[in-house]
Scaffold this active site. Structure first.
Site, PDB file in Angstrom:
ATOM      1  N   ARG A  73      -8.019  10.558  -8.369  1.00  0.00           N
ATOM      2  CA  ARG A  73      -7.814   9.207  -7.816  1.00  0.00           C
ATOM      3  C   ARG A  73      -8.453   8.167  -8.755  1.00  0.00           C
ATOM      4  O   ARG A  73      -7.769   7.448  -9.458  1.00  0.00           O
ATOM      5  CB  ARG A  73      -8.376   9.120  -6.378  1.00  0.00           C
ATOM      6  CG  ARG A  73      -7.889   7.894  -5.622  1.00  0.00           C
ATOM      7  CD  ARG A  73      -8.613   6.616  -5.952  1.00  0.00           C
ATOM      8  NE  ARG A  73     -10.055   6.677  -5.690  1.00  0.00           N
ATOM      9  CZ  ARG A  73     -10.901   5.748  -6.065  1.00  0.00           C
ATOM     10  NH1 ARG A  73     -10.477   4.682  -6.739  1.00  0.00           N
ATOM     11  NH2 ARG A  73     -12.194   5.876  -5.833  1.00  0.00           N
ATOM     12  N   ASP A  74      -9.780   8.132  -8.791  1.00  0.00           N
ATOM     13  CA  ASP A  74     -10.458   7.114  -9.601  1.00  0.00           C
ATOM     14  C   ASP A  74     -10.085   7.282 -11.072  1.00  0.00           C
ATOM     15  O   ASP A  74      -9.945   6.309 -11.816  1.00  0.00           O
ATOM     16  CB  ASP A  74     -11.980   7.235  -9.419  1.00  0.00           C
ATOM     17  CG  ASP A  74     -12.722   5.935  -9.646  1.00  0.00           C
ATOM     18  OD1 ASP A  74     -12.205   5.077 -10.365  1.00  0.00           O
ATOM     19  OD2 ASP A  74     -13.833   5.782  -9.123  1.00  0.00           O
TER      20      ASP A  74
ATOM     21  N   HIS B 299     -21.641   7.048  -5.489  1.00  0.00           N
ATOM     22  CA  HIS B 299     -20.463   7.032  -6.378  1.00  0.00           C
ATOM     23  C   HIS B 299     -20.870   6.254  -7.627  1.00  0.00           C
ATOM     24  O   HIS B 299     -20.973   5.035  -7.618  1.00  0.00           O
ATOM     25  CB  HIS B 299     -19.315   6.348  -5.624  1.00  0.00           C
ATOM     26  CG  HIS B 299     -18.056   6.150  -6.405  1.00  0.00           C
ATOM     27  ND1 HIS B 299     -16.926   6.900  -6.204  1.00  0.00           N
ATOM     28  CD2 HIS B 299     -17.737   5.246  -7.367  1.00  0.00           C
ATOM     29  CE1 HIS B 299     -15.955   6.479  -7.005  1.00  0.00           C
ATOM     30  NE2 HIS B 299     -16.426   5.474  -7.737  1.00  0.00           N
TER      31      HIS B 299
ATOM     32  N   HIS C 113     -20.734   5.328 -11.838  1.00  0.00           N
ATOM     33  CA  HIS C 113     -19.976   5.273 -13.091  1.00  0.00           C
ATOM     34  C   HIS C 113     -20.964   5.303 -14.245  1.00  0.00           C
ATOM     35  O   HIS C 113     -22.076   4.787 -14.132  1.00  0.00           O
ATOM     36  CB  HIS C 113     -19.089   4.022 -13.141  1.00  0.00           C
ATOM     37  CG  HIS C 113     -17.849   4.168 -12.323  1.00  0.00           C
ATOM     38  ND1 HIS C 113     -16.622   4.406 -12.873  1.00  0.00           N
ATOM     39  CD2 HIS C 113     -17.673   4.156 -10.984  1.00  0.00           C
ATOM     40  CE1 HIS C 113     -15.717   4.516 -11.907  1.00  0.00           C
ATOM     41  NE2 HIS C 113     -16.326   4.365 -10.737  1.00  0.00           N
TER      42      HIS C 113
ATOM     43  N   CYS D  84     -12.060   1.272 -12.224  1.00  0.00           N
ATOM     44  CA  CYS D  84     -11.219   0.407 -11.389  1.00  0.00           C
ATOM     45  C   CYS D  84     -10.425  -0.554 -12.265  1.00  0.00           C
ATOM     46  O   CYS D  84     -11.014  -1.290 -13.057  1.00  0.00           O
ATOM     47  CB  CYS D  84     -12.095  -0.388 -10.423  1.00  0.00           C
ATOM     48  SG  CYS D  84     -11.150  -1.581  -9.460  1.00  0.00           S
TER      49      CYS D  84
ATOM     50  N   ASN E 190     -16.242   7.542 -14.272  1.00  0.00           N
ATOM     51  CA  ASN E 190     -17.271   8.009 -13.333  1.00  0.00           C
ATOM     52  C   ASN E 190     -18.267   8.901 -14.050  1.00  0.00           C
ATOM     53  O   ASN E 190     -18.000   9.415 -15.128  1.00  0.00           O
ATOM     54  CB  ASN E 190     -16.629   8.857 -12.232  1.00  0.00           C
ATOM     55  CG  ASN E 190     -15.750   8.045 -11.324  1.00  0.00           C
ATOM     56  OD1 ASN E 190     -14.611   7.759 -11.632  1.00  0.00           O
ATOM     57  ND2 ASN E 190     -16.302   7.652 -10.198  1.00  0.00           N
TER      58      ASN E 190
HETATM   59  N1  COA Z   1       1.343   1.602   0.551  1.00  0.00           N
HETATM   60  C1  COA Z   1       2.588   1.270   0.093  1.00  0.00           C
HETATM   61  N2  COA Z   1       3.036   0.016   0.018  1.00  0.00           N
HETATM   62  C2  COA Z   1       2.202  -0.955   0.428  1.00  0.00           C
HETATM   63  C3  COA Z   1       0.913  -0.680   0.909  1.00  0.00           C
HETATM   64  C4  COA Z   1       0.486   0.661   0.949  1.00  0.00           C
HETATM   65  N3  COA Z   1      -0.727   1.001   1.358  1.00  0.00           N
HETATM   66  N4  COA Z   1       0.336  -1.835   1.237  1.00  0.00           N
HETATM   67  C5  COA Z   1       1.201  -2.810   0.980  1.00  0.00           C
HETATM   68  N5  COA Z   1       2.349  -2.292   0.506  1.00  0.00           N
HETATM   69  C6  COA Z   1       3.548  -2.989   0.057  1.00  0.00           C
HETATM   70  C7  COA Z   1       4.110  -3.860   1.166  1.00  0.00           C
HETATM   71  O1  COA Z   1       4.988  -3.127   1.970  1.00  0.00           O
HETATM   72  C8  COA Z   1       4.837  -4.924   0.367  1.00  0.00           C
HETATM   73  O2  COA Z   1       6.036  -4.399  -0.141  1.00  0.00           O
HETATM   74  P1  COA Z   1       7.356  -5.328  -0.340  1.00  0.00           P
HETATM   75  O3  COA Z   1       6.966  -6.338  -1.388  1.00  0.00           O
HETATM   76  O4  COA Z   1       8.374  -4.364  -0.835  1.00  0.00           O
HETATM   77  O5  COA Z   1       7.620  -5.934   0.984  1.00  0.00           O
HETATM   78  C9  COA Z   1       3.916  -5.136  -0.828  1.00  0.00           C
HETATM   79  O6  COA Z   1       3.186  -3.897  -0.969  1.00  0.00           O
HETATM   80  C10 COA Z   1       2.943  -6.265  -0.654  1.00  0.00           C
HETATM   81  O7  COA Z   1       2.280  -6.124   0.579  1.00  0.00           O
HETATM   82  P2  COA Z   1       1.028  -7.020   1.002  1.00  0.00           P
HETATM   83  O8  COA Z   1       0.538  -6.590   2.329  1.00  0.00           O
HETATM   84  O9  COA Z   1       1.392  -8.474   0.829  1.00  0.00           O
HETATM   85  O10 COA Z   1      -0.037  -6.558  -0.047  1.00  0.00           O
HETATM   86  P3  COA Z   1      -0.670  -7.348  -1.272  1.00  0.00           P
HETATM   87  O11 COA Z   1       0.328  -7.616  -2.319  1.00  0.00           O
HETATM   88  O12 COA Z   1      -1.478  -8.466  -0.735  1.00  0.00           O
HETATM   89  O13 COA Z   1      -1.659  -6.197  -1.842  1.00  0.00           O
HETATM   90  C11 COA Z   1      -2.975  -4.259  -1.286  1.00  0.00           C
HETATM   91  C12 COA Z   1      -2.721  -5.705  -1.042  1.00  0.00           C
HETATM   92  C13 COA Z   1      -4.310  -3.904  -0.683  1.00  0.00           C
HETATM   93  C14 COA Z   1      -1.877  -3.445  -0.627  1.00  0.00           C
HETATM   94  C15 COA Z   1      -2.932  -3.998  -2.805  1.00  0.00           C
HETATM   95  O14 COA Z   1      -3.716  -4.954  -3.450  1.00  0.00           O
HETATM   96  C16 COA Z   1      -3.466  -2.612  -3.146  1.00  0.00           C
HETATM   97  O15 COA Z   1      -2.832  -1.619  -2.828  1.00  0.00           O
HETATM   98  N6  COA Z   1      -4.598  -2.531  -3.835  1.00  0.00           N
HETATM   99  C17 COA Z   1      -5.200  -1.277  -4.193  1.00  0.00           C
HETATM  100  C18 COA Z   1      -6.274  -1.508  -5.185  1.00  0.00           C
HETATM  101  C19 COA Z   1      -6.939  -0.246  -5.594  1.00  0.00           C
HETATM  102  O16 COA Z   1      -6.652   0.848  -5.148  1.00  0.00           O
HETATM  103  N7  COA Z   1      -7.887  -0.407  -6.529  1.00  0.00           N
HETATM  104  C20 COA Z   1      -8.606   0.657  -7.104  1.00  0.00           C
HETATM  105  C21 COA Z   1      -9.508   1.382  -6.193  1.00  0.00           C
HETATM  106  S1  COA Z   1     -10.995   0.566  -5.785  1.00  0.00           S
HETATM  107 ZN    ZN Z   2     -15.179   4.240  -8.905  1.00  0.00          ZN
END
Ligand code: COA
Ligand code: ZN
Length: 327
Positions: free
Chosen positions: A19-20, A211, A213, A244, A253
């Site tokens: 994942r990370d 956790h 790094h 990240c 990490n």
């Molecule tokens: N799985 C799949 N699709 C997802 C989802 C999820 N968990 N969450 C949101 N979406 C999709 C929505 O359905 C939407 O799709 P569409 O454009 O086709 O309608 C799109 O993503 C945007 O949704 P929204 O709720 O507006 O999300 P956002 O654009 O504000 O993004 C997060 C918010 C949290 C979903 C996004 O920033 C994210 O996934 N971040 C993860 C960051 C991460 O893992 N970082 C590293 C680890 S710390």
């Molecule tokens: Zn991390």
């Protein structure tokens, strides 16, 4: 609760490399290769494996195959298979694919939370509380990873009261575990002892994970400081990969096999099979298409001695000859 006796505590190792580690790889790693690696890791005696994250594929394309990966792995008894989720949609997907645990993510830095999750911390709390309520109805366990606890690369230090305040709100809501995350390697041993000690004193029943790094080379020494403060669970990534994508300057990490190698040398009981772990780590450069930071995978274990060169006897004879006949 500092360690006072000579009996070393048992340490649990939780692998987060798939994942990370994989989340920031530029090249998409084929789903079958991800599954193969996780299946190999499942045989290494790890307590937990963070299989993937159920995030928006627009945010983390590298893990867009989360559903297939979690459904495709061969599970081993005794290993907890966890998945990172940022929101309810992610939680629903992870539960449908059979996750044992949901690892919810929120940053203790407002700036990092906005960049990483596109919402304020309070919006994240509200969304994650919905996830907690959903999970409680389905029986999966819950952990919350608090990012940037030891400092945010944009805001600087995060006050201890802020970190512990978020931990308390999630624990009161029914979450079993909290991970204190040093997202960009800003921690040092005194800070680790302070924050982990304060956490342990205030929440003695909670499952605490550290956790770390290794961004500034303090990963292993910070792990030892954590153990002194009562930590017995660590996230770590195979080969030391990771970071990240939404935190400037983030790198890998603390390396799983380097951490295990050190803790086994120090006599900590653990169930991890280091040779198997090293074999898995050595498969990474080919899988990822680049070298990785792990050190023991390159150097070998300290106890893996090199063969004595055949020329040694001649060298000894010459040395003895020269000392007995110094003129
Ligand atoms: N799985 C799949 N699709 C997802 C989802 C999820 N968990 N969450 C949101 N979406 C999709 C929505 O359905 C939407 O799709 P569409 O454009 O086709 O309608 C799109 O993503 C945007 O949704 P929204 O709720 O507006 O999300 P956002 O654009 O504000 O993004 C997060 C918010 C949290 C979903 C996004 O920033 C994210 O996934 N971040 C993860 C960051 C991460 O893992 N970082 C590293 C680890 S710390
Ligand atoms: Zn991390």
């Amino acid at each position: 609760m500092a360690q006072s006796s000579n009996v070393k505590p048992r340490i649990h190792i939780q692998e987060v490399g798939t994942r990370d580690g994989f989340q920031s790889e530029p090249r998409f790693i084929p789903t079958a290769d991800k599954i193969r690696l996780i299946d190999a890791l499942s045989l290494c005696g790890l307590s937990k494996i963070e299989v993937t994250s159920f995030t928006s594929p627009k945010a983390i394309l590298a893990l867009a195959d989360a559903d297939e990966v979690l459904r495709g792995i061969k599970r081993q008894p005794g290993v907890v298979y966890t998945s990172l989720v940022p929101n309810l949609k992610g939680a629903e997907r992870a539960i449908a694919a059979g996750t044992d645990e949901l690892n919810l993510t929120i940053s203790t830095s407002e700036t990092h939370n906005l960049l990483n999750l596109r919402m304020t911390r309070e919006q994240s709390v509200a969304r994650l509380f919905e996830v907690v309520d959903l999970a409680k109805a389905t029986g999966v366990t819950l952990n919350v990873s608090l990012s940037t606890c030891f400092g945010c690369p944009m805001e600087g230090p995060i006050p201890e009261a802020v970190v512990l305040g978020f931990a308390e709100r999630f624990l009161n809501r029914g979450v079993e575990g909290i991970s204190l995350c040093d997202t960009t390697g800003m921690a040092h041993p005194d800070r680790v002892r302070q924050l982990c000690g304060a956490f342990r004193a205030r929440f003695p029943q909670a499952q605490l994970t550290l956790h770390l790094h290794n961004t500034r080379g303090m990963g292993l020494v910070n792990a030892l400081a954590g153990i002194e403060a009562g930590v017995d669970r660590f996230d770590a990534s195979l080969g030391g990969i990771g970071g990240c994508p939404y935190a400037p300057g983030a790198t890998g990490n603390v390396c799983t096999e380097d951490l295990v190698h050190m803790l086994q040398a120090l006599g900590h009981p653990m169930d991890v099979d280091l040779p198997r772990l090293l074999a898995a780590a050595r498969s990474l450069p080919e899988l990822l298409g680049h070298d990785v930071p792990g050190q023991v995978m390159h150097a070998g274990r300290a106890q893996d001695l090199h063969p004595i060169p055949g020329s040694l006897e001649a060298i000894r004879e010459r040395a003895l000859g020269s000392t007995s006949n110094p003129g």
